[in-house]
Design an enzyme around this catalytic site. Sequence first.
Site, short mmCIF file in Angstrom:
data_model
loop_
_atom_site.label_atom_id
_atom_site.label_comp_id
_atom_site.label_asym_id
_atom_site.label_seq_id
_atom_site.Cartn_x
_atom_site.Cartn_y
_atom_site.Cartn_z
N GLY A 146 -35.36 14.30 -4.93
CA GLY A 146 -35.12 13.64 -6.20
C GLY A 146 -33.68 13.21 -6.32
N ALA A 147 -32.78 14.06 -5.80
CA ALA A 147 -31.36 13.77 -5.78
C ALA A 147 -30.68 14.81 -4.91
CB ALA A 147 -30.77 13.78 -7.19
N MET A 148 -29.39 14.61 -4.64
CA MET A 148 -28.65 15.55 -3.80
C MET A 148 -27.22 15.67 -4.32
SD MET A 148 -28.53 17.65 -1.38
CE MET A 148 -27.05 18.56 -0.96
N HIS B 164 -24.25 21.55 -10.09
CA HIS B 164 -23.92 21.99 -8.73
C HIS B 164 -22.46 21.74 -8.37
CE1 HIS B 164 -27.62 23.38 -7.03
NE2 HIS B 164 -28.28 22.25 -7.22
N ASN C 49 -24.24 16.10 -3.40
CA ASN C 49 -23.04 15.90 -2.57
C ASN C 49 -21.81 15.89 -3.47
OD1 ASN C 49 -24.86 15.20 -0.29
ND2 ASN C 49 -25.19 13.36 -1.51
N GLU D 295 -30.20 26.73 -6.69
CA GLU D 295 -31.19 25.82 -7.29
C GLU D 295 -31.81 26.38 -8.57
OE1 GLU D 295 -31.09 23.02 -6.36
OE2 GLU D 295 -30.42 23.02 -4.29
N HIS E 14 -28.75 18.62 -13.56
CA HIS E 14 -28.97 19.53 -12.44
C HIS E 14 -27.94 19.30 -11.34
CE1 HIS E 14 -31.86 21.84 -9.74
NE2 HIS E 14 -31.03 21.29 -8.87
N GLU E 15 -27.74 18.06 -10.98
CA GLU E 15 -26.82 17.75 -9.88
C GLU E 15 -25.36 18.02 -10.27
OE1 GLU E 15 -28.28 17.40 -7.14
OE2 GLU E 15 -30.19 17.19 -8.19
#
EC number: 3.4.11.-
Length: 898
Positions: free
Chosen positions: A318-320, A358, A322, A377, A354-355
């Site tokens: 869905g996404a990352m 992180h 980075n 996560e 969410h991303e």
Amino acid sequence: MGKGFYISKPLGFVLFGLGVGAVLTIFALSVVYSQEKRKNEVNARDGTRMVTTAAPHSTSAPSNEPWDKYRLPDTLLPAYYNVTLWPRLVPDEQGMYIFTGKSGVALTCVKETNLIIIHSNELNFTLTSEMHHAKLAGLGGTSAPVILKTWFQIQTQFMVILLKDNLQVGKSYWLYMEFRGELSDDLGGFYRSQYTENGVKKVVATTQMQPTAARNAFPCFDEPSMKAVFHLTLLHPPGTVALANGMELDDQEVLQTRFEPTEKMSTYLLAFISNQKPNGDYALSVTFPILKYLENYYNTTYPLSKSDQVALPDFAAGAMENWGLVTYREQSLFYDPKVSSNEDKEWVVTVITHELAHMWFGNLVTMRWWNDLWLNEGFASYVSYLGADYAEPTWNIKDLMVLQQVQRAFGVDALVSSHPLSSREDEVITPDQIDQLFDTITYSKGAAVLRMLSEFLTDLRYYDVFTRLVVDADSSIQLPASINEIMNRWILQMGFPVVTINTRTGIISQQHFLIHPDAVVDKPSDYNYEWFVPITWMKSGSNMGQHWLLTKTASYEPMKTDTDWLLANLNVTGYYRVNYDPQNWERLLTQLTNLNMIIHRAQIINITLALRTTKYLYEEKEYIPWESAIRNFEYFFLMFDRTEVYGPLQTYLQRKVKPLFDHFKVITSNWTRKPPRYMDQYNQINAVSMACKTGVKGCSELTRMWYRQWMKNPDSNPIPTNLKITVYCNAIAAGGVEEWDFGWQMFKNSTIAAEAEKLLYGLSCTKEPWLLNRYLEFTIEPNLVRKQDVAFAIVYISGNVIGQPLVWDFVRANWEHLTKDYDDGSFFFGRLIRGITRKFSTEFDLQQLQRFKEDIAASSFSFGTQAIEQAIEQTKANIKWVSENKVQVMNWLIEQSA
């Protein structure tokens, strides 16, 4: 975010999340209820290390050489890398897209060794000297040993460099290599994506490193604890833009972009892109407030100099997350109010949160090894609701966490093939074992357990929850044990308890909850599958309290009168199920329409007396109880849509949903405007979808009318954005080839990912077998269906009662072809298996699944075992439930229509 977080919206409707629907737990609980009812008729460790006692998997080769182990030796530490990569955005004379690169890494020796072992996979190396693939030099005046030999261990994905003499402890060295690789379309490592703009094909070179694919882009120490600083340079064609984790420093030669050194970080967070697409307005508008919220939440300023967010046409997850360069599926970042629904908008804001969560939790502070992935996560999944609620305070989005995370986790965690949140490091070694951790347990159970923890602490924001939260907890909070003692039971053993409360005797007990109560649990636990359970309760609507259940059985004060009732686990904040004595169940049933808090009605809908509790639904107008009921009834449709039970089931639900359908027809002025309340906009989808599914008069005509209007004027879609999925599906199901071909053409022409996704689902609803077979053939043509969408399309078709057997035959005939082109075949394969076996409920289904497992085991493929084991267990549970309940359900439904 990584892989496990992404669930497309239509797939969420079909799958109720990544696992089978939470309703499965109801039927196991019904067994507990029956046992308790029969019983009533007859007679009224401390520690800070998170480890398990299960034996480690045998994952290493028989050899005891360090290059035959999957973990890096503890002899060297990287300090920084210099990496230059040149992706070719046009094919070479062989038709291949390639990239070339050169890299150097500064190493510090921490233990004497004559070996350098560094990760490398699918790279071809240029000889940097007459005989060897690498050069080694000393730093700071240190002399380097001579290289004797270099070779590659394909199984463990290592380049091995044997030295004539030992490296010296405390000294630093420079390792230099040159290489080339394929810029393939397998959606992993350094790969290519493409899109069309103004009729011209554009190629994007991009990355997805998590969890073990940085080694596919350049040689590196590819473990999360091996943090280093990265100096990156990208070469790229004129007219294109390059991005990476850091800011660009210069672009002097046009074809070369250098980036500022990154912060010290893990390899899986590295990202670089050449020729990216722009991002979206809505995403940009919510990013700043979310970042400010998170800065306040963590009490730490954003740690980088910039924050780029880029949508990619082809992206498996869905996404990352980075660091400083977050990558997304287009659907996860782009929102167009003209064509996107409320669900699309909610998805964008929760994924972004969410991303961005992180950036601190996972990136700034990182797990040492993948066995604790759940902390990354699960925490980001939990915080995504907090940040989204801050960005969109009128949505009440935190109320959806029970449906979207807790119930989703229940469905998988009630299997004996589940796994603990955290395991020993030596139980997670190979890339395939790491891949399998990106699942519902890690994401949804992780979020649910942290949500429970946050309810009995005042603050939950630190990574090292087991040492720092003790300090940050409100001193007035009285806990029965340390945070470690409480949480180890939830983290180090799989599953969850069902708490049984007898309001007459005052006896309260717990037991491990299983979908199949007779299943054998062969995974030992230091805690004997007992939990420290925080039980909140409400008596007769006003008297509230909390009780900790610390043992198998305990006592509390029984009810004083025959009219008093008790409701436990308020707002479902605890990660457990609740069962009661029959008398309390009867009293709760009478309270369904009186309970003020909507989520309480949803909680009762989700427990034992599933059928009886739905009798009141014709009065219900709220979204959360209806959504919960629909998810539960979906299991009935899965099990009975090919049997004689389906007719009475459809008739029963038709009567329940018709008042809801009529209600929305009125408040929308005959479907001409949106409902005013946000949650009503969601429930309108339920009203129309269930009305069409159960044959409510006027529903099919409504959806076909809208679709035909669109067919007459393709440039002007009259269908309400929130109802598109339902309308596309029902109109195509009621139509023929003309409707399907129009939908396919609109899918191919769509430039908005959210719109394409809805059509991808709608096309699976046709009742024509030949169209479904043609659709299946389209999925293995990359120019027709993007690789990122293949698994979803196939699973959508399997949700069609006509398509399910077609899909099963198709996948068994083509599984090697379907998986071989994916860098992450395990994740792709698991998604397929979980989706296409949902309806399996006969001995014949089970035999075919077991035979397929044998075929996989006999092949060279090593992945997918967990998904198949879960599918087999689920099928066995389905068989047992159908055999025990089919007649009972049939008779009950017939009685209701009498």
